[in-house]
Design a protein around this motif. Sequence first.
Motif, mmCIF file in Angstrom:
data_model
loop_
_atom_site.group_PDB
_atom_site.id
_atom_site.type_symbol
_atom_site.label_atom_id
_atom_site.label_comp_id
_atom_site.label_asym_id
_atom_site.label_seq_id
_atom_site.Cartn_x
_atom_site.Cartn_y
_atom_site.Cartn_z
ATOM 1 N N MET A 30 0.871 -1.169 0.000
ATOM 2 C CA MET A 30 0.000 0.000 0.000
ATOM 3 C C MET A 30 0.911 1.221 0.000
ATOM 4 O O MET A 30 1.849 1.313 0.800
ATOM 5 C CB MET A 30 -0.901 0.009 1.236
ATOM 6 C CG MET A 30 -1.965 -1.068 1.228
ATOM 7 S SD MET A 30 -3.246 -0.837 -0.027
ATOM 8 C CE MET A 30 -4.310 0.363 0.776
ATOM 9 N N ALA A 31 0.660 2.153 -0.903
ATOM 10 C CA ALA A 31 1.484 3.348 -1.047
ATOM 11 C C ALA A 31 0.704 4.573 -0.576
ATOM 12 O O ALA A 31 -0.526 4.582 -0.546
ATOM 13 C CB ALA A 31 1.921 3.526 -2.498
ATOM 14 N N TYR A 32 1.443 5.630 -0.210
ATOM 15 C CA TYR A 32 0.830 6.897 0.176
ATOM 16 C C TYR A 32 1.822 8.018 -0.091
ATOM 17 O O TYR A 32 2.976 7.769 -0.484
ATOM 18 C CB TYR A 32 0.370 6.874 1.641
ATOM 19 C CG TYR A 32 1.466 6.645 2.665
ATOM 20 C CD1 TYR A 32 2.006 7.718 3.367
ATOM 21 C CD2 TYR A 32 1.935 5.365 2.944
ATOM 22 C CE1 TYR A 32 2.997 7.515 4.312
ATOM 23 C CE2 TYR A 32 2.913 5.156 3.903
ATOM 24 C CZ TYR A 32 3.445 6.241 4.576
ATOM 25 O OH TYR A 32 4.415 6.045 5.517
ATOM 26 N N THR A 33 1.406 9.280 0.112
ATOM 27 C CA THR A 33 2.224 10.393 -0.369
ATOM 28 C C THR A 33 2.683 11.370 0.696
ATOM 29 O O THR A 33 3.631 12.121 0.450
ATOM 30 C CB THR A 33 1.439 11.215 -1.414
ATOM 31 O OG1 THR A 33 0.246 11.735 -0.811
ATOM 32 C CG2 THR A 33 1.081 10.366 -2.624
ATOM 33 N N ASP A 34 2.051 11.440 1.835
ATOM 34 C CA ASP A 34 2.235 12.616 2.678
ATOM 35 C C ASP A 34 2.961 12.324 3.985
ATOM 36 O O ASP A 34 2.402 11.722 4.900
ATOM 37 C CB ASP A 34 0.878 13.248 2.995
ATOM 38 C CG ASP A 34 1.034 14.605 3.666
ATOM 39 O OD1 ASP A 34 2.097 15.223 3.495
ATOM 40 O OD2 ASP A 34 0.094 15.040 4.346
ATOM 41 N N PHE A 35 4.216 12.722 4.061
ATOM 42 C CA PHE A 35 4.958 12.821 5.308
ATOM 43 C C PHE A 35 6.009 13.891 5.073
ATOM 44 O O PHE A 35 6.864 13.740 4.203
ATOM 45 C CB PHE A 35 5.601 11.485 5.695
ATOM 46 C CG PHE A 35 5.940 11.406 7.155
ATOM 47 C CD1 PHE A 35 5.191 10.633 8.023
ATOM 48 C CD2 PHE A 35 7.013 12.125 7.670
ATOM 49 C CE1 PHE A 35 5.496 10.577 9.380
ATOM 50 C CE2 PHE A 35 7.316 12.069 9.014
ATOM 51 C CZ PHE A 35 6.551 11.299 9.873
ATOM 52 N N GLU A 36 5.949 14.965 5.830
ATOM 53 C CA GLU A 36 6.721 16.157 5.524
ATOM 54 C C GLU A 36 8.217 15.883 5.405
ATOM 55 O O GLU A 36 8.848 15.401 6.345
ATOM 56 C CB GLU A 36 6.486 17.236 6.595
ATOM 57 C CG GLU A 36 6.949 18.631 6.202
ATOM 58 C CD GLU A 36 6.141 19.199 5.047
ATOM 59 O OE1 GLU A 36 6.699 19.994 4.271
ATOM 60 O OE2 GLU A 36 4.954 18.840 4.914
ATOM 61 N N GLY A 37 8.755 16.197 4.224
ATOM 62 C CA GLY A 37 10.174 16.022 3.994
ATOM 63 C C GLY A 37 10.574 14.630 3.557
ATOM 64 O O GLY A 37 11.757 14.380 3.304
ATOM 65 N N PHE A 38 9.595 13.722 3.452
ATOM 66 C CA PHE A 38 9.854 12.348 3.000
ATOM 67 C C PHE A 38 9.239 12.210 1.604
ATOM 68 O O PHE A 38 8.020 12.147 1.470
ATOM 69 C CB PHE A 38 9.243 11.333 3.957
ATOM 70 C CG PHE A 38 9.986 11.204 5.266
ATOM 71 C CD1 PHE A 38 10.625 10.027 5.596
ATOM 72 C CD2 PHE A 38 10.044 12.265 6.163
ATOM 73 C CE1 PHE A 38 11.313 9.886 6.795
ATOM 74 C CE2 PHE A 38 10.730 12.148 7.361
ATOM 75 C CZ PHE A 38 11.375 10.959 7.678
ATOM 76 N N PRO A 39 10.059 12.162 0.543
ATOM 77 C CA PRO A 39 9.522 12.212 -0.825
ATOM 78 C C PRO A 39 8.583 11.047 -1.129
ATOM 79 O O PRO A 39 8.894 9.894 -0.840
ATOM 80 C CB PRO A 39 10.779 12.140 -1.692
ATOM 81 C CG PRO A 39 11.883 12.648 -0.815
ATOM 82 C CD PRO A 39 11.528 12.166 0.558
ATOM 83 N N PRO A 40 7.424 11.335 -1.726
ATOM 84 C CA PRO A 40 6.498 10.272 -2.124
ATOM 85 C C PRO A 40 6.956 9.600 -3.407
ATOM 86 O O PRO A 40 7.766 10.172 -4.148
ATOM 87 C CB PRO A 40 5.189 11.040 -2.323
ATOM 88 C CG PRO A 40 5.619 12.425 -2.726
ATOM 89 C CD PRO A 40 6.895 12.681 -1.983
ATOM 90 N N PRO A 41 6.397 8.414 -3.696
ATOM 91 C CA PRO A 41 5.467 7.667 -2.847
ATOM 92 C C PRO A 41 6.191 6.946 -1.714
ATOM 93 O O PRO A 41 7.350 6.556 -1.855
ATOM 94 C CB PRO A 41 4.842 6.668 -3.820
ATOM 95 C CG PRO A 41 5.919 6.439 -4.844
ATOM 96 C CD PRO A 41 6.620 7.751 -5.011
ATOM 97 N N LEU A 42 5.479 6.778 -0.620
ATOM 98 C CA LEU A 42 6.011 6.129 0.569
ATOM 99 C C LEU A 42 5.296 4.802 0.797
ATOM 100 O O LEU A 42 4.219 4.559 0.256
ATOM 101 C CB LEU A 42 5.819 7.036 1.788
ATOM 102 C CG LEU A 42 6.518 8.392 1.723
ATOM 103 C CD1 LEU A 42 5.944 9.346 2.760
ATOM 104 C CD2 LEU A 42 8.022 8.230 1.939
ATOM 105 N N THR A 43 5.896 3.941 1.630
ATOM 106 C CA THR A 43 5.267 2.664 1.966
ATOM 107 C C THR A 43 5.638 2.269 3.385
ATOM 108 O O THR A 43 6.726 2.587 3.865
ATOM 109 C CB THR A 43 5.686 1.552 0.991
ATOM 110 O OG1 THR A 43 4.975 0.350 1.314
ATOM 111 C CG2 THR A 43 7.174 1.265 1.067
ATOM 112 N N ASN A 44 4.705 1.594 4.061
ATOM 113 C CA ASN A 44 5.008 0.931 5.339
ATOM 114 C C ASN A 44 5.487 -0.483 5.125
ATOM 115 O O ASN A 44 5.963 -1.126 6.058
ATOM 116 C CB ASN A 44 3.766 0.891 6.242
ATOM 117 C CG ASN A 44 3.186 2.255 6.511
ATOM 118 O OD1 ASN A 44 2.047 2.516 6.164
ATOM 119 N ND2 ASN A 44 3.964 3.134 7.105
#
Length: 515
Positions: free
Chosen positions: A104-118
Amino acid sequence: MKEPLFVSSLLRAAGAVIACAALTFTTTAQASYAYYVGRDLTEDGSVMLGGTGEEVSSHWLEIVPAQDHPADATITVGVTQDAVIPGELIEIPQVAHTFRYMQMAYTDFEGFPPPLTNGGVNEHQVAVRDVWAPSRQELVDMTPRPQRGLQYSDLARIVMERARTAREGVEIIGDLIAQHGFATYGGNTHLIADPDEGWVVWEFAGGQGLWVAERLGTDDVRVLYPGGIGEIPTDLENDPDYLASDNFIAFAVQQGWYDPAGGKPFNVQHVYGDQSIRDYRDPGIKLMSPAAMEAATRAMAPVSEADLMERVRDPRVVDDDSGYGQVVSLRSDLSDPDLIRVWNAPTGSVAAPFNVWWLGVQHVPMEYAQHRYLTKDSASTFLNPDYQMQEATRFAGRTFKRVMYYACSDPKRLLPPVTDMLSAFEAETMADLDWVERSALTLIAQGDREAAHQLLTHYAGNRALEALAMGETMAEALDAYTRLIPGRTAPEGSEINTFDPTVNCLADGDPDVPE
């Protein structure tokens, strides 16, 4: 359960609206939690992982194919100057081949370039989950500015791309931190598992390359929120159940945080963790502590996938913070990686169904792919024309957010029928698993893997669209109820956005919910 019965049960309900409860610990706005259940405690002998990502961003499902890379390929990792601890992005070498995985991907964590994943699961049945785990303030303060290294999402993704076993995933994290550093907002753990065992890896702030890992066995249950590790031996090199950076004990002694002559055990949380959290298994954050979650999970043994779904959607821990839900079974008897099975809820599973997906699925319906709702920068930019058809479709994340908000307006009356519908839908899916998977394996054995892929893609995609149709019916029924029975209540304030408090589905925060 038929939809008309659900509608009529809502229309028969009566009573005043009960205000939604709110959690007041601000860190929970962007965190995650994870469950591990060892194979001796599960119904089918699989290792099971579950949990959620807790981010404001929308979430969407991705199936990433295996890829070959040229010898000079690199990847960009790290954080930017906008992070809580400012950093600089760096380039590190890519490996020649990366594995297929689902996330599962997501985009928003300040200063952490998207896309992000857990995290997610790869073709070797290595599953990983990321969980926040704050370091002591002295480590945060000594972190270099700008910091450089791999951050939590980079590590989760690379484990899925490269690891064949859970232990190898730990070693990959350790090697990457030693070579390139760790970039962080304060500290993280990763829960990594395969069909035999699990590992908790805790990476610390400070720029010292500090990390430690604890092995989880076949009869263990572990819940992380926040992540953490307790007492460990100081002779780590001679204990197969632990791994750590070479400086892990020595640095604590050097800083005066641990006295090897004092006779006390080395408790990782007490030495390196946030000093305001003395017991990471009972930190007093959610309405149900990790220790209580562990006990409730163990009491269900032998644990089935349906059991773990019930735990993951428990309203004492799942709320509007929860961006999605996930349950994964890692099976030693699995005969083909295309049949690796993941259950994903498109948003907080307290009010959204777990849909089944296999690694052999070839594409995800656009309704479950990325949309602009809650996606970073959507309020300040226009749509990329290439995405216009996808954006025109319904978005499962938005639909089931509506269900959540309606149900949370009167949770004592409205959450039970919602839960019943979700569980009944999942039970219908589970009843189909045997014939779908047997048919796919038969096609593979006959040499027609493409037909097996078509079957898995058709079933998973159609079932997901049926779930979305159910969600729309639920939302409309809940809409009718809130109009006709308690009446609508308009907001009193002027600010629509907040980090704290957030919506949850427990009336007045009452934790007296049946297990």
